[in-house]
Design a protein around this motif. Structure first.
Motif, PDB file in Angstrom:
ATOM      1  N   THR A 139       6.193   3.940  11.726  1.00 28.66           N
ATOM      2  CA  THR A 139       5.710   2.626  11.291  1.00 28.66           C
ATOM      3  C   THR A 139       5.583   2.636   9.779  1.00 28.66           C
ATOM      4  O   THR A 139       4.772   3.386   9.215  1.00 28.66           O
ATOM      5  N   VAL A 140       6.415   1.827   9.119  1.00 31.66           N
ATOM      6  CA  VAL A 140       6.455   1.791   7.652  1.00 31.66           C
ATOM      7  C   VAL A 140       5.978   0.422   7.169  1.00 31.66           C
ATOM      8  O   VAL A 140       6.469  -0.624   7.629  1.00 31.66           O
ATOM      9  N   VAL A 141       5.035   0.447   6.251  1.00 35.81           N
ATOM     10  CA  VAL A 141       4.530  -0.781   5.628  1.00 35.81           C
ATOM     11  C   VAL A 141       4.714  -0.659   4.122  1.00 35.81           C
ATOM     12  O   VAL A 141       4.196   0.288   3.506  1.00 35.81           O
ATOM     13  N   PHE A 142       5.461  -1.581   3.538  1.00 36.92           N
ATOM     14  CA  PHE A 142       5.619  -1.626   2.087  1.00 36.92           C
ATOM     15  C   PHE A 142       4.382  -2.283   1.473  1.00 36.92           C
ATOM     16  O   PHE A 142       3.865  -3.276   2.016  1.00 36.92           O
ATOM     17  N   VAL A 143       3.924  -1.733   0.348  1.00 37.93           N
ATOM     18  CA  VAL A 143       2.788  -2.311  -0.373  1.00 37.93           C
ATOM     19  C   VAL A 143       3.304  -2.785  -1.733  1.00 37.93           C
ATOM     20  O   VAL A 143       3.709  -1.968  -2.563  1.00 37.93           O
ATOM     21  N   LEU A 144       3.275  -4.103  -1.930  1.00 35.74           N
ATOM     22  CA  LEU A 144       3.836  -4.675  -3.152  1.00 35.74           C
ATOM     23  C   LEU A 144       2.806  -5.543  -3.866  1.00 35.74           C
ATOM     24  O   LEU A 144       1.800  -5.959  -3.294  1.00 35.74           O
ATOM     25  N   GLY A 145       3.098  -5.800  -5.128  1.00 38.09           N
ATOM     26  CA  GLY A 145       2.234  -6.612  -5.982  1.00 38.09           C
ATOM     27  C   GLY A 145       2.537  -6.285  -7.427  1.00 38.09           C
ATOM     28  O   GLY A 145       3.234  -5.305  -7.733  1.00 38.09           O
ATOM     29  N   GLY A 146       2.013  -7.102  -8.318  1.00 41.49           N
ATOM     30  CA  GLY A 146       2.253  -6.868  -9.729  1.00 41.49           C
ATOM     31  C   GLY A 146       1.623  -5.570 -10.199  1.00 41.49           C
ATOM     32  O   GLY A 146       0.734  -5.015  -9.532  1.00 41.49           O
ATOM     33  N   PRO A 147       2.072  -5.040 -11.357  1.00 45.14           N
ATOM     34  CA  PRO A 147       1.445  -3.822 -11.895  1.00 45.14           C
ATOM     35  C   PRO A 147      -0.027  -4.060 -12.198  1.00 45.14           C
ATOM     36  O   PRO A 147      -0.380  -5.013 -12.882  1.00 45.14           O
ATOM     37  N   GLY A 148      -0.879  -3.204 -11.631  1.00 50.05           N
ATOM     38  CA  GLY A 148      -2.313  -3.353 -11.830  1.00 50.05           C
ATOM     39  C   GLY A 148      -2.990  -4.217 -10.781  1.00 50.05           C
ATOM     40  O   GLY A 148      -4.174  -4.548 -10.920  1.00 50.05           O
ATOM     41  N   SER A 149      -2.298  -4.548  -9.706  1.00 52.39           N
ATOM     42  CA  SER A 149      -2.873  -5.434  -8.679  1.00 52.39           C
ATOM     43  C   SER A 149      -3.779  -4.678  -7.704  1.00 52.39           C
ATOM     44  O   SER A 149      -4.422  -5.301  -6.852  1.00 52.39           O
ATOM     45  N   GLY A 150      -3.818  -3.356  -7.788  1.00 51.59           N
ATOM     46  CA  GLY A 150      -4.688  -2.576  -6.917  1.00 51.59           C
ATOM     47  C   GLY A 150      -3.986  -2.002  -5.708  1.00 51.59           C
ATOM     48  O   GLY A 150      -4.642  -1.662  -4.710  1.00 51.59           O
ATOM     49  N   LYS A 151      -2.674  -1.864  -5.782  1.00 45.72           N
ATOM     50  CA  LYS A 151      -1.913  -1.324  -4.637  1.00 45.72           C
ATOM     51  C   LYS A 151      -2.382   0.083  -4.290  1.00 45.72           C
ATOM     52  O   LYS A 151      -2.628   0.406  -3.128  1.00 45.72           O
ATOM     53  N   GLY A 152      -2.486   0.948  -5.314  1.00 46.20           N
ATOM     54  CA  GLY A 152      -2.855   2.339  -5.066  1.00 46.20           C
ATOM     55  C   GLY A 152      -4.280   2.495  -4.590  1.00 46.20           C
ATOM     56  O   GLY A 152      -4.555   3.262  -3.644  1.00 46.20           O
ATOM     57  N   THR A 153      -5.188   1.762  -5.207  1.00 42.44           N
ATOM     58  CA  THR A 153      -6.610   1.873  -4.840  1.00 42.44           C
ATOM     59  C   THR A 153      -6.839   1.469  -3.392  1.00 42.44           C
ATOM     60  O   THR A 153      -7.526   2.173  -2.621  1.00 42.44           O
ATOM     61  N   ASN A 154      -6.263   0.340  -2.982  1.00 43.56           N
ATOM     62  CA  ASN A 154      -6.462  -0.137  -1.617  1.00 43.56           C
ATOM     63  C   ASN A 154      -5.699   0.709  -0.611  1.00 43.56           C
ATOM     64  O   ASN A 154      -6.141   0.870   0.543  1.00 43.56           O
ATOM     65  N   SER A 155      -4.561   1.260  -1.017  1.00 42.25           N
ATOM     66  CA  SER A 155      -3.797   2.111  -0.104  1.00 42.25           C
ATOM     67  C   SER A 155      -4.581   3.360   0.258  1.00 42.25           C
ATOM     68  O   SER A 155      -4.554   3.822   1.421  1.00 42.25           O
ATOM     69  N   GLU A 156      -5.304   3.942  -0.688  1.00 44.22           N
ATOM     70  CA  GLU A 156      -6.095   5.139  -0.413  1.00 44.22           C
ATOM     71  C   GLU A 156      -7.190   4.859   0.617  1.00 44.22           C
ATOM     72  O   GLU A 156      -7.496   5.698   1.472  1.00 44.22           O
TER      73      GLU A 156
END
Length: 336
Positions: A139-156
């Protein structure tokens, strides 16, 4: 003109020369002239006389005397033998020192490249291993958004709550850039510095290997990928299809403020105003069309970044929970 003693001596010598019976007239004249040259005072130079040129004793024997001229014995002021000797020394030095050094250096560089290729080959998976890996069951989910949108923080946070393995395309590229045996380190550094998209073959290869590093996991959050439609198609053609796209929507002004504040402590080479502008251009020109394309297929989950960090994550958590219910999977992984 002469002193009395010298005059008397001169007349005596001339008379003796005249009385000598064995001498010829020519010899008597020669002897008399020689006597005069030896015992006479040199005549004074007249104003119209030209001084005789001085002979350079160091250049005697060369054609033209001591004159500085382009004679056949010289070549740009140097004797041909000196030129020949210099060229011979230079050639000998090249053959004995310079050429062996370059040959040694080429050999060392060749050995280093060979060792690097072996290390890269050992670090990569074989074609048989890639072909046998069950990507289609993941199961693969892409996480996208502008730079600095919080992709990494919320992914953790989603990793802790849903048992995902979080794969950040940007982190994988930066790690590959720093890896000593990397084939693409310098190339990746250039693309990141200029805010450009790294060739998809490199990024997809890194993501595929990272997925294979976790054969026990069935859920992957791929953050910051795909960056354009070409990457999206290539990933789905060579790895697997994504179930959903988690899109963190955030105004550009907020993104800029976040990135400038992050750049004070992140140490990242792309968290500066010039790189940020380039990254924004890349995002709106290349990455946003990816989100629009997946949205047409009904695969986009939009999470607004307006509000506090807790509110943003609560929204994301609720929507991911619903995603797993729709897929018929347990929202939270079973613990052993």
């Amino acid at each position: 003109m002469f002193s009395p003693a010298r005059s008397a001596l001169l007349r005596s010598l001339q008379a003796r020369a005249a009385r000598a019976p064995v001498t010829t007239p020519a010899f008597r004249v020669s002897l008399a002239n020689a006597t005069i040259r030896l015992y006479s005072t040199p005549p004074a130079k007249e104003s119209g006389d030209k001084p005789k040129p001085k002979v350079d004793q160091l250049k005697m024997g060369q054609k033209g005397g001591g004159k500085k001229s382009s004679s056949t014995g010289l070549f740009f002021g140097f004797h041909p033998f000196a030129i020949f000797a210099s060229l011979t020394l230079l050639g000998t030095g090249y053959l004995m020192i310079v050429k062996p050094f370059f040959e040694w250096n080429d050999k060392v560089q060749s050995e280093r490249k060979s060792d690097k290729k072996k290390q890269v080959a050992q670090a990569a998976y074989t074609k048989e291993q890639v072909d046998s890996f069950p990507f289609d069951k993941k199961t693969v989910v892409f996480v996208l958004g502008g730079p600095g949108s919080g992709k990494g923080t919320n992914s953790e946070k989603l990793v802790d709550d849903f048992g995902f393995v979080h794969l950040s395309a940007g982190d994988l590229l930066r790690a590959e850039q720093k890896r000593e045996v990397s084939q693409y380190g310098e190339l990746i550094a250039h693309y990141i510095r200029e805010g450009l998209i790294v060739p998809h073959e490199i990024t997809i290869g890194l993501l595929r290997n990272a997925m294979m590093d976790h054969p026990e996991c069935d859920r992957f959050l791929i953050d910051g990928f795909p960056r354009n439609l070409v990457q999206a198609k290539a990933f789905e053609d060579t790895v697997c299809k994504a179930q959903k796209v988690l899109y963190f929507e955030c105004p550009e002004a907020v993104l800029l403020e976040r990135l400038l504040n992050r750049g004070k402590t992140s140490g990242r080479t792309d968290d500066n105003i010039e790189s940020i502008k380039k990254r924004f251009n890349t995002y709106f020109n290349d990455s946003k069309p990816v989100i629009d394309a997946y949205d047409k297929d009904g695969k986009v989950i939009t999470v607004s970044c307006q509000g506090s960090m807790d509110d943003v994550y609560k929204n994301a958590q609720t929507q991911v929970t619903q995603l797993f219910k729709d897929l018929g999977q347990e929202p939270k992984p079973k613990t052993a």
